[in-house]
Write an enzyme that holds these catalytic residues in place. Sequence first.
Site, PDB file in Angstrom:
ATOM      1  N   GLY A  24      28.099  44.856   1.834  1.00  0.00           N
ATOM      2  CA  GLY A  24      27.842  45.938   0.883  1.00  0.00           C
ATOM      3  C   GLY A  24      26.985  47.068   1.399  1.00  0.00           C
ATOM      4  CB  SER A  25      25.980  48.286   4.741  1.00  0.00           C
ATOM      5  OG  SER A  25      27.191  48.554   5.399  1.00  0.00           O
ATOM      6  CB  ILE A 101      46.125  43.095   0.123  1.00  0.00           C
ATOM      7  CG1 ILE A 101      45.799  43.122   1.621  1.00  0.00           C
ATOM      8  CG2 ILE A 101      47.241  44.081  -0.206  1.00  0.00           C
ATOM      9  CD1 ILE A 101      46.957  42.737   2.513  1.00  0.00           C
ATOM     10  CG  ASN A 116      40.018  51.043   2.360  1.00  0.00           C
ATOM     11  OD1 ASN A 116      39.094  50.291   2.056  1.00  0.00           O
ATOM     12  ND2 ASN A 116      40.703  50.891   3.488  1.00  0.00           N
ATOM     13  CG  HIS A 118      40.450  51.178   8.381  1.00  0.00           C
ATOM     14  ND1 HIS A 118      40.606  49.811   8.193  1.00  0.00           N
ATOM     15  CD2 HIS A 118      40.914  51.458   9.619  1.00  0.00           C
ATOM     16  CE1 HIS A 118      41.151  49.298   9.281  1.00  0.00           C
ATOM     17  NE2 HIS A 118      41.352  50.264  10.160  1.00  0.00           N
ATOM     18  CB  VAL A 153      47.494  47.375   5.144  1.00  0.00           C
ATOM     19  CG1 VAL A 153      46.087  47.284   5.717  1.00  0.00           C
ATOM     20  CG2 VAL A 153      47.740  46.214   4.195  1.00  0.00           C
ATOM     21  CG  ASP A 154      43.825  49.967   6.626  1.00  0.00           C
ATOM     22  OD1 ASP A 154      43.148  50.080   5.589  1.00  0.00           O
ATOM     23  OD2 ASP A 154      43.694  49.016   7.410  1.00  0.00           O
ATOM     24  CD  GLU A 183      32.481  51.907   8.168  1.00  0.00           C
ATOM     25  OE1 GLU A 183      32.467  51.400   7.039  1.00  0.00           O
ATOM     26  OE2 GLU A 183      32.767  51.257   9.195  1.00  0.00           O
TER      27      GLU A 183
HETATM   28  C1  GRF Z   1      33.131  48.428   6.781  1.00  0.00           C
HETATM   29  O1  GRF Z   1      33.171  48.482   8.173  1.00  0.00           O
HETATM   30  C2  GRF Z   1      34.350  49.067   6.175  1.00  0.00           C
HETATM   31  O2  GRF Z   1      34.832  50.138   6.915  1.00  0.00           O
HETATM   32  C3  GRF Z   1      35.341  47.934   6.218  1.00  0.00           C
HETATM   33  O3  GRF Z   1      34.594  46.788   5.915  1.00  0.00           O
HETATM   34  C4  GRF Z   1      33.239  46.998   6.287  1.00  0.00           C
HETATM   35  C5  GRF Z   1      32.421  46.767   5.060  1.00  0.00           C
HETATM   36  O4  GRF Z   1      31.055  46.796   5.333  1.00  0.00           O
HETATM   37  N1  GRF Z   1      36.450  48.178   5.323  1.00  0.00           N
HETATM   38  P1  GRF Z   1      29.995  46.786   4.156  1.00  0.00           P
HETATM   39  O5  GRF Z   1      30.338  45.578   3.285  1.00  0.00           O
HETATM   40  O6  GRF Z   1      30.132  48.053   3.386  1.00  0.00           O
HETATM   41  O7  GRF Z   1      28.664  46.642   4.811  1.00  0.00           O
END
Ligand code: GRF
Length: 236
Positions: A24-25, A101, A116, A118, A153-154, A183
């Site tokens: 959940g970062s 998914i 999303n 990624h 997907v993606d 991110e």
């Molecule tokens: C991130 O790298 C995101 O891009 C991918 O899963 C990871 C989730 O990390 N889809 P966090 O749970 O948000 O820390």
Amino acid sequence: MKTLSSRNDSQSPLQVVVLVSGRGSNLQALVRSINSGVVNAVITGVISNNASAPALKFAKSAGIPTTVVERRKNPNFEQQLIDAVLTFNAELVVLAGFMAIVGANFIRTFENRVINIHPSLLPSFRGLDAQEQALEAGVKIAGCTVHVVVDEVDAGQILAQAAVPVLEDDTAETLAERILAEEHKLLPAVVHAISVGSIQLGKLQRESGAKKSQNLKHALTGESLQSIAFSNDVKK
Ligand code: GRF
């Protein structure tokens, strides 16, 4: 059946529901940006398919309502997920490390409302272990992408990307860490851009033509966003 509410007031915070499975970062980064006033949004709920996700613990400590929808041995997973999102009355659904998914029905229900994040520069390295895929391919630049979720997907429309260098001695972990730092800037930037109408997703259209064409790099302040590239004037 209730539908997601439409945006009709460009000043009001965008109502966002976040789907998570683990750490959940990205959720935390979004909450930080909202709390510091940089992102005009409110997280109405957090949904997880994993009852022991640290992300859920964080959400609770931040006072955000949470729901768990287990996927394992659950034939009604997709419908329950749809219902959970509807309960939170969100305008935007953010998948932030959601490892299940979402099905075609979910995507149809919330068409153009689901994004999303990624950890690759799509369309390269879709799916799992994107950072490892990047290392194996020997690319010199990696990064992350925020895209619209479609029934593949993606593969949906790319909204924004940020790039990082791949270093000689990188492991999947060190590369993932470098990408993750981007991110944490990219996702809040995109949510804010959607909130103010600089990125338009289906019914989220809410700004005048002049505002639409504003340079998104200026939608948020701070040099940290220099490396982010938005797609131009995304709309459906
Ligand atoms: C991130 O790298 C995101 O891009 C991918 O899963 C990871 C989730 O990390 N889809 P966090 O749970 O948000 O820390």
